[in-house]
Design a protein around this motif. Structure first.
Motif, PDB file in Angstrom:
ATOM      1  N   LEU A  73       1.615  -4.749   7.432  1.00  0.00           N
ATOM      2  CA  LEU A  73       0.559  -5.195   8.338  1.00  0.00           C
ATOM      3  C   LEU A  73      -0.008  -4.012   9.129  1.00  0.00           C
ATOM      4  N   ALA A  74       0.866  -3.103   9.562  1.00  0.00           N
ATOM      5  CA  ALA A  74       0.395  -1.917  10.281  1.00  0.00           C
ATOM      6  C   ALA A  74      -0.486  -1.051   9.387  1.00  0.00           C
ATOM      7  N   ALA A  75      -0.092  -0.909   8.113  1.00  0.00           N
ATOM      8  CA  ALA A  75      -0.902  -0.119   7.178  1.00  0.00           C
ATOM      9  C   ALA A  75      -2.267  -0.762   6.969  1.00  0.00           C
ATOM     10  N   ALA A  76      -2.295  -2.102   6.851  1.00  0.00           N
ATOM     11  CA  ALA A  76      -3.577  -2.791   6.681  1.00  0.00           C
ATOM     12  C   ALA A  76      -4.445  -2.633   7.929  1.00  0.00           C
ATOM     13  N   LEU A  77      -3.828  -2.718   9.098  1.00  0.00           N
ATOM     14  CA  LEU A  77      -4.577  -2.540  10.337  1.00  0.00           C
ATOM     15  C   LEU A  77      -5.155  -1.132  10.416  1.00  0.00           C
ATOM     16  N   LYS A  78      -4.376  -0.150   9.967  1.00  0.00           N
ATOM     17  CA  LYS A  78      -4.847   1.242   9.958  1.00  0.00           C
ATOM     18  C   LYS A  78      -6.105   1.383   9.102  1.00  0.00           C
ATOM     19  N   ASP A  87     -12.763  -4.867  19.137  1.00  0.00           N
ATOM     20  CA  ASP A  87     -11.554  -5.656  18.906  1.00  0.00           C
ATOM     21  C   ASP A  87     -11.122  -5.513  17.450  1.00  0.00           C
ATOM     22  N   PRO A  88      -9.847  -5.750  17.160  1.00  0.00           N
ATOM     23  CA  PRO A  88      -9.369  -5.572  15.772  1.00  0.00           C
ATOM     24  C   PRO A  88     -10.081  -6.492  14.781  1.00  0.00           C
ATOM     25  N   TRP A  89     -10.184  -7.767  15.106  1.00  0.00           N
ATOM     26  CA  TRP A  89     -10.820  -8.717  14.192  1.00  0.00           C
ATOM     27  C   TRP A  89     -12.325  -8.765  14.438  1.00  0.00           C
ATOM     28  N   PRO A  90     -13.175  -8.795  13.408  1.00  0.00           N
ATOM     29  CA  PRO A  90     -12.817  -8.955  11.998  1.00  0.00           C
ATOM     30  C   PRO A  90     -12.543  -7.644  11.263  1.00  0.00           C
ATOM     31  N   GLY A  91     -12.888  -6.507  11.851  1.00  0.00           N
ATOM     32  CA  GLY A  91     -12.690  -5.236  11.165  1.00  0.00           C
ATOM     33  C   GLY A  91     -13.541  -5.144   9.914  1.00  0.00           C
ATOM     34  N   SER A  92     -13.068  -4.366   8.952  1.00  0.00           N
ATOM     35  CA  SER A  92     -13.811  -4.200   7.700  1.00  0.00           C
ATOM     36  C   SER A  92     -12.849  -4.310   6.533  1.00  0.00           C
ATOM     37  N   ALA A  93     -13.384  -4.578   5.365  1.00  0.00           N
ATOM     38  CA  ALA A  93     -12.554  -4.706   4.164  1.00  0.00           C
ATOM     39  C   ALA A  93     -12.104  -3.328   3.690  1.00  0.00           C
ATOM     40  N   ALA A  94     -10.898  -3.276   3.151  1.00  0.00           N
ATOM     41  CA  ALA A  94     -10.354  -2.027   2.600  1.00  0.00           C
ATOM     42  C   ALA A  94      -9.737  -2.324   1.237  1.00  0.00           C
ATOM     43  N   PRO A  95      -9.882  -1.419   0.282  1.00  0.00           N
ATOM     44  CA  PRO A  95      -9.240  -1.638  -1.019  1.00  0.00           C
ATOM     45  C   PRO A  95      -7.721  -1.729  -0.880  1.00  0.00           C
ATOM     46  N   VAL A  96      -7.113  -2.555  -1.712  1.00  0.00           N
ATOM     47  CA  VAL A  96      -5.652  -2.672  -1.721  1.00  0.00           C
ATOM     48  C   VAL A  96      -5.005  -1.304  -1.899  1.00  0.00           C
ATOM     49  N   GLU A  97      -5.624  -0.452  -2.732  1.00  0.00           N
ATOM     50  CA  GLU A  97      -5.056   0.872  -2.996  1.00  0.00           C
ATOM     51  C   GLU A  97      -4.952   1.703  -1.717  1.00  0.00           C
ATOM     52  N   ASP A  98      -5.945   1.561  -0.821  1.00  0.00           N
ATOM     53  CA  ASP A  98      -5.901   2.320   0.431  1.00  0.00           C
ATOM     54  C   ASP A  98      -4.751   1.839   1.319  1.00  0.00           C
ATOM     55  N   VAL A  99      -4.549   0.518   1.357  1.00  0.00           N
ATOM     56  CA  VAL A  99      -3.454  -0.034   2.159  1.00  0.00           C
ATOM     57  C   VAL A  99      -2.110   0.435   1.612  1.00  0.00           C
ATOM     58  N   LEU A 100      -1.968   0.432   0.285  1.00  0.00           N
ATOM     59  CA  LEU A 100      -0.715   0.891  -0.318  1.00  0.00           C
ATOM     60  C   LEU A 100      -0.494   2.380  -0.046  1.00  0.00           C
ATOM     61  N   SER A 101      -1.556   3.158  -0.062  1.00  0.00           N
ATOM     62  CA  SER A 101      -1.424   4.580   0.237  1.00  0.00           C
ATOM     63  C   SER A 101      -0.985   4.799   1.681  1.00  0.00           C
ATOM     64  N   ALA A 102      -1.583   4.020   2.609  1.00  0.00           N
ATOM     65  CA  ALA A 102      -1.182   4.142   4.013  1.00  0.00           C
ATOM     66  C   ALA A 102       0.266   3.715   4.196  1.00  0.00           C
ATOM     67  N   TYR A 103       0.680   2.685   3.501  1.00  0.00           N
ATOM     68  CA  TYR A 103       2.069   2.228   3.584  1.00  0.00           C
ATOM     69  C   TYR A 103       3.015   3.280   3.011  1.00  0.00           C
ATOM     70  N   ARG A 104       2.607   3.871   1.900  1.00  0.00           N
ATOM     71  CA  ARG A 104       3.433   4.913   1.277  1.00  0.00           C
ATOM     72  C   ARG A 104       3.579   6.107   2.218  1.00  0.00           C
ATOM     73  N   ALA A 105       2.504   6.477   2.889  1.00  0.00           N
ATOM     74  CA  ALA A 105       2.575   7.591   3.844  1.00  0.00           C
ATOM     75  C   ALA A 105       3.464   7.231   5.039  1.00  0.00           C
ATOM     76  N   LEU A 106       3.457   5.953   5.408  1.00  0.00           N
ATOM     77  CA  LEU A 106       4.240   5.520   6.562  1.00  0.00           C
ATOM     78  C   LEU A 106       5.741   5.589   6.286  1.00  0.00           C
ATOM     79  N   ILE A 107       6.160   5.171   5.080  1.00  0.00           N
ATOM     80  CA  ILE A 107       7.600   5.138   4.799  1.00  0.00           C
ATOM     81  C   ILE A 107       8.086   6.389   4.079  1.00  0.00           C
TER      82      ILE A 107
END
Length: 406
Positions: A73-78, A87-107
């Motif tokens: 969730l933190a990676a998606a928010l990033k 405000d956070p919502w609604p934000g903008s759409a991001a590709p799944v690949e970008d969220v996975l990359s942010a998650y990979r960088a986080l862990i």
């Protein structure tokens, strides 16, 4: 639709869709889309959130792999909250690949196990409306709009500390896109472009339950709100000793009235309390469970409750069992393919309807989950009758149940 039913449906099946210009039911937040349609979510009294349970050292409903789910969730928010001044919502759409990359960088790792964890977390967040995952894109879900404004500064500081995913990753079908998903995404993008001047909005109701809480002083009011949040969001029934508003009849009646407005009732177990659906409302609220999930739940109840009860190992009114239905047993007694069985069990676990436990030296098994604490006496009797009809439809006891229902 009555306000009580609207709240019950939102709890049972998720945020409610609203038509163009349609107001939110009383006591609910309206999230408006640029095209005029919207989504309704229940609002909590006095701006409280389930995090209030931490102050009372009460465990909330368990989330499977909670740490990984929070990190995804933190990676998606990033990736989706690009304008930190808004405000956070609604934000903008991001590709799944970008969220996975942010998650990979986080862990700090990128192996197959990480990918499986991320996929599972995205599914859980999508099912619970924290994120919307569709056609390879991730958006912040409607529940992100319920973060209190006071928490936004903390969230901004968190995002500034998170690493950014620089590397790309291969395309990944995290959730199967239903037929027409690509067309729907295209239409949504076209609608957003056409309504370039319009913006999303969040409309919060004024004074949720204020008429009920106003007669009390500040201390007693806080006790009532805490008791309400506890019976609604704690994983297990909570004791009177920890929540004074459940001991005293006057504030307890106020808690009961707050629940009634949401299609809910207090459920007592000796000196412990929780909440459940009001019986008339429950029949209309609906469920997000499909046929496969219901069939698998019946199997778990038959093997972990009905059979031990028939052997005299469980009391007649208990729906908690130390006798797990083993996975091999479930596979033998269902016609579902193994993949569908596992998916059904995963859905039931996420809903709190079954719990996976160790079964001695065996591979493990499943028992009824914490949601069974929330059954009213009438719901308990009905479920027991349904279990009799499912486990032994041709028995004299089943014939007696059918006769009583005529």
């Amino acid at each position: 639709m009555t306000s009580e039913l609207a709240h019950a449906r939102a709890r049972a099946t998720g945020p409610l869709a609203l038509g163009a210009g349609e107001p939110a039911p009383p006591g609910m937040i309206r999230l408006g889309n640029p095209d005029g349609t919207g989504t309704a979510l229940p609002a909590w009294p006095d701006g409280a959130t389930p995090s209030l349970l931490d102050e009372y050292q009460v465990a909330p409903v368990n989330v499977e792999r909670a740490g990984e789910t929070r990190r995804v969730l933190a990676a998606a928010l990033k990736c989706c909250w690009n304008d930190l001044s808004a405000d956070p919502w609604p934000g903008s759409a991001a590709p799944v690949e970008d969220v996975l990359s942010a998650y990979r960088a986080l862990i700090g790792r990128g192996d197959d196990l990480m990918r499986n964890w991320a996929i599972g977390a995205l599914r859980r967040l999508h099912d619970s409306a924290w994120l919307e995952v569709d056609a390879g894109l991730v958006r912040l879900g409607p529940r992100c709009a319920c973060w209190p404004a006071a928490s936004h500064a903390q969230l901004r500081e968190l995002l500034r500390r998170l690493p950014s995913g620089e590397d790309g990753s291969a395309g990944l079908d995290v959730l199967p896109a239903p037929d027409g998903a690509q067309d729907r995404t295209g239409r949504q993008a076209a609608g957003e472009e056409a309504g370039a001047g319009a913006t999303a909005s969040v409309s919060e109701p004024d004074g949720v339950d204020e008429d009920l809480l106003a007669p009390f002083d500040e201390r007693r009011r806080a006790e009532i709100v805490a008791a309400f949040m506890a019976v609604e969001h704690a994983a297990e029934p909570v004791g009177e000793a920890r929540f004074p508003a459940l001991r005293d009849p006057a504030p307890r009646r106020t808690v009961a009235e707050m629940l009634r407005r949401r299609g809910r009732v207090l459920v007592q177990d000796r000196e412990r309390w929780t909440s459940g659906y009001e019986d008339g409302t429950a029949a209309l609220a609906g469920s997000s469970l499909g046929e496969a999930e219901r069939a698998v739940l019946v199997l778990v109840l038959v093997h972990s409750v009905a059979i031990p009860r028939a052997d005299g190992l469980l009391p007649a009114d208990s729906w908690l069992s130390p006798f797990p239905a083993q996975a091999d047993e479930l596979r033998r007694h269902t016609r579902l393919p193994v993949g569908e069985l596992d998916a059904a069990l995963r859905t039931l676990r996420h809903a709190g309807l079954v719990t996976q436990v160790k079964a001695g030296e065996e591979a493990g098994g499943y028992v009824p989950g914490p949601q069974f604490h929330r059954l009213t006496p009438q719901a308990r009797r009905r479920l027991q009758e349904e279990l009799i009809l499912a486990a032994g439809p041709h028995t004299p006891l089943a014939a007696a149940v059918r006769a009583n229902r005529r």
